[in-house]
Motif scaffolding. Structure first.
Motif, PDB file in Angstrom:
ATOM      1  N   HIS A 139      40.298  43.483  50.913  1.00  0.00           N
ATOM      2  CA  HIS A 139      40.742  42.151  50.512  1.00  0.00           C
ATOM      3  C   HIS A 139      41.067  42.118  49.021  1.00  0.00           C
ATOM      4  O   HIS A 139      42.106  41.581  48.608  1.00  0.00           O
ATOM      5  CB  HIS A 139      39.656  41.122  50.839  1.00  0.00           C
ATOM      6  CG  HIS A 139      39.938  39.747  50.313  1.00  0.00           C
ATOM      7  ND1 HIS A 139      40.843  38.900  50.902  1.00  0.00           N
ATOM      8  CD2 HIS A 139      39.444  39.082  49.235  1.00  0.00           C
ATOM      9  CE1 HIS A 139      40.907  37.769  50.220  1.00  0.00           C
ATOM     10  NE2 HIS A 139      40.060  37.851  49.204  1.00  0.00           N
ATOM     11  N   LEU A 140      40.201  42.708  48.204  1.00  0.00           N
ATOM     12  CA  LEU A 140      40.441  42.737  46.759  1.00  0.00           C
ATOM     13  C   LEU A 140      41.697  43.545  46.431  1.00  0.00           C
ATOM     14  O   LEU A 140      42.483  43.163  45.561  1.00  0.00           O
ATOM     15  CB  LEU A 140      39.225  43.336  46.040  1.00  0.00           C
ATOM     16  CG  LEU A 140      37.916  42.537  46.129  1.00  0.00           C
ATOM     17  CD1 LEU A 140      36.793  43.315  45.439  1.00  0.00           C
ATOM     18  CD2 LEU A 140      38.070  41.166  45.500  1.00  0.00           C
ATOM     19  N   ALA A 141      41.894  44.661  47.151  1.00  0.00           N
ATOM     20  CA  ALA A 141      43.056  45.509  46.899  1.00  0.00           C
ATOM     21  C   ALA A 141      44.357  44.792  47.256  1.00  0.00           C
ATOM     22  O   ALA A 141      45.338  44.849  46.507  1.00  0.00           O
ATOM     23  CB  ALA A 141      42.936  46.808  47.696  1.00  0.00           C
ATOM     24  N   VAL A 142      44.357  44.104  48.405  1.00  0.00           N
ATOM     25  CA  VAL A 142      45.553  43.373  48.832  1.00  0.00           C
ATOM     26  C   VAL A 142      45.876  42.264  47.830  1.00  0.00           C
ATOM     27  O   VAL A 142      47.026  42.072  47.427  1.00  0.00           O
ATOM     28  CB  VAL A 142      45.374  42.795  50.246  1.00  0.00           C
ATOM     29  CG1 VAL A 142      46.516  41.851  50.597  1.00  0.00           C
ATOM     30  CG2 VAL A 142      45.293  43.915  51.271  1.00  0.00           C
ATOM     31  N   ASN A 143      44.854  41.514  47.428  1.00  0.00           N
ATOM     32  CA  ASN A 143      45.070  40.428  46.456  1.00  0.00           C
ATOM     33  C   ASN A 143      45.606  40.969  45.133  1.00  0.00           C
ATOM     34  O   ASN A 143      46.448  40.342  44.480  1.00  0.00           O
ATOM     35  CB  ASN A 143      43.772  39.668  46.220  1.00  0.00           C
ATOM     36  CG  ASN A 143      43.509  38.643  47.305  1.00  0.00           C
ATOM     37  OD1 ASN A 143      44.371  38.382  48.143  1.00  0.00           O
ATOM     38  ND2 ASN A 143      42.322  38.067  47.310  1.00  0.00           N
ATOM     39  N   CYS A 144      45.115  42.140  44.748  1.00  0.00           N
ATOM     40  CA  CYS A 144      45.594  42.750  43.504  1.00  0.00           C
ATOM     41  C   CYS A 144      47.074  43.107  43.641  1.00  0.00           C
ATOM     42  O   CYS A 144      47.864  42.914  42.720  1.00  0.00           O
ATOM     43  CB  CYS A 144      44.767  43.992  43.186  1.00  0.00           C
ATOM     44  SG  CYS A 144      45.194  44.798  41.628  1.00  0.00           S
ATOM     45  N   GLY A 145      47.455  43.618  44.826  1.00  0.00           N
ATOM     46  CA  GLY A 145      48.846  43.984  45.061  1.00  0.00           C
ATOM     47  C   GLY A 145      49.777  42.791  45.145  1.00  0.00           C
ATOM     48  O   GLY A 145      50.992  42.918  44.959  1.00  0.00           O
ATOM     49  N   LEU A 146      49.215  41.594  45.448  1.00  0.00           N
ATOM     50  CA  LEU A 146      50.032  40.390  45.571  1.00  0.00           C
ATOM     51  C   LEU A 146      50.195  39.626  44.256  1.00  0.00           C
ATOM     52  O   LEU A 146      50.774  38.541  44.245  1.00  0.00           O
ATOM     53  CB  LEU A 146      49.411  39.450  46.617  1.00  0.00           C
ATOM     54  CG  LEU A 146      49.427  39.940  48.068  1.00  0.00           C
ATOM     55  CD1 LEU A 146      48.709  38.948  48.976  1.00  0.00           C
ATOM     56  CD2 LEU A 146      50.849  40.167  48.556  1.00  0.00           C
TER      57      LEU A 146
END
Length: 213
Positions: A139-146
């Protein structure tokens, strides 16, 4: 209603349920405790939750391999936790959980949690091996990518539109009407949850599939 449905059925009274439900709970608890006690080693997962009325709860699940080599996860409890969510209180609460189920700390090989500073400290205070939750890290990785201004603006616009439909019964009614006219399945718009990246994906997919109506 039940008498009309089947007059032969004798509806149990309050006294029956007040004794039957605690007995059923104890029977199931004893069975689960016996299964968990046979585990040579086990791993734990824990998290803090809030009910719809914002009541605080803490859950704990034990994971182990049974005698037939099957993975056997057992959700042991979700308990009301009104104390401050400090590392010290969480550490004590987790120890109480193991004690109440007759589990030995030395048999717990690790505890999987999110990265909250309080649960990290609780694991350290109990001197338990901690494993980071893959779902939370993802979740943290996806949010960082967004983190892009264009994406952020598109998501915010989508959230606002969904919010308008969530609080207006007239707009909900009209959406159903136009979906029928366009021969589309009746689907409601999905609200995104900030702690679930998948819900944002579903919100956008639902929004896009309902673009015409």
């Amino acid at each position: 209603m039940l008498k009309t449905f089947d007059s032969r059925y004798n509806l149990p009274g309050r006294k029956y349920f007040s004794t039957a439900i605690p007995k059923l709970y104890q029977t199931v608890r004893d069975q689960v405790m016996e299964e968990v006690s046979e585990a040579t080693y086990f791993a734990g997962t824990t998290d803090l939750w809030s009910s719809r009325t914002m009541g605080p709860y803490m859950s704990y699940t034990a994971h182990f391999i049974d005698r037939d080599w099957n993975l056997a996860p057992k959700h042991l409890q979700t308990v009301f936790f009104p104390d401050d969510h400090t590392g010290e209180n969480l550490a004590a609460g987790l120890k109480d959980t193991l004690d109440s189920w007759g589990l030995q700390e030395e048999k717990q090989i690790c505890l999987t949690t999110d990265n909250g500073s309080n649960i990290v400290k609780a694991s350290e205070l109990n001197e338990w091996q901690r494993l980071q939750c893959f779902g939370h890290r993802l979740h943290l990785a996806v949010n960082c990518g967004l983190k892009d201004d264009r994406i952020d603006r598109a998501v915010r616009v989508c959230k606002r539109v969904v919010s308008v439909f969530s609080y207006s019964w007239k707009k909900k009614r009209n959406l159903e009407k136009f979906q029928t006219e366009l021969d589309l399945p009746q689907h409601s718009l999905i609200t995104a949850c900030d702690t679930r990246w998948g819900s944002t994906q579903k919100m956008i997919e639902g929004f896009w599939s309902r673009k015409r109506p």
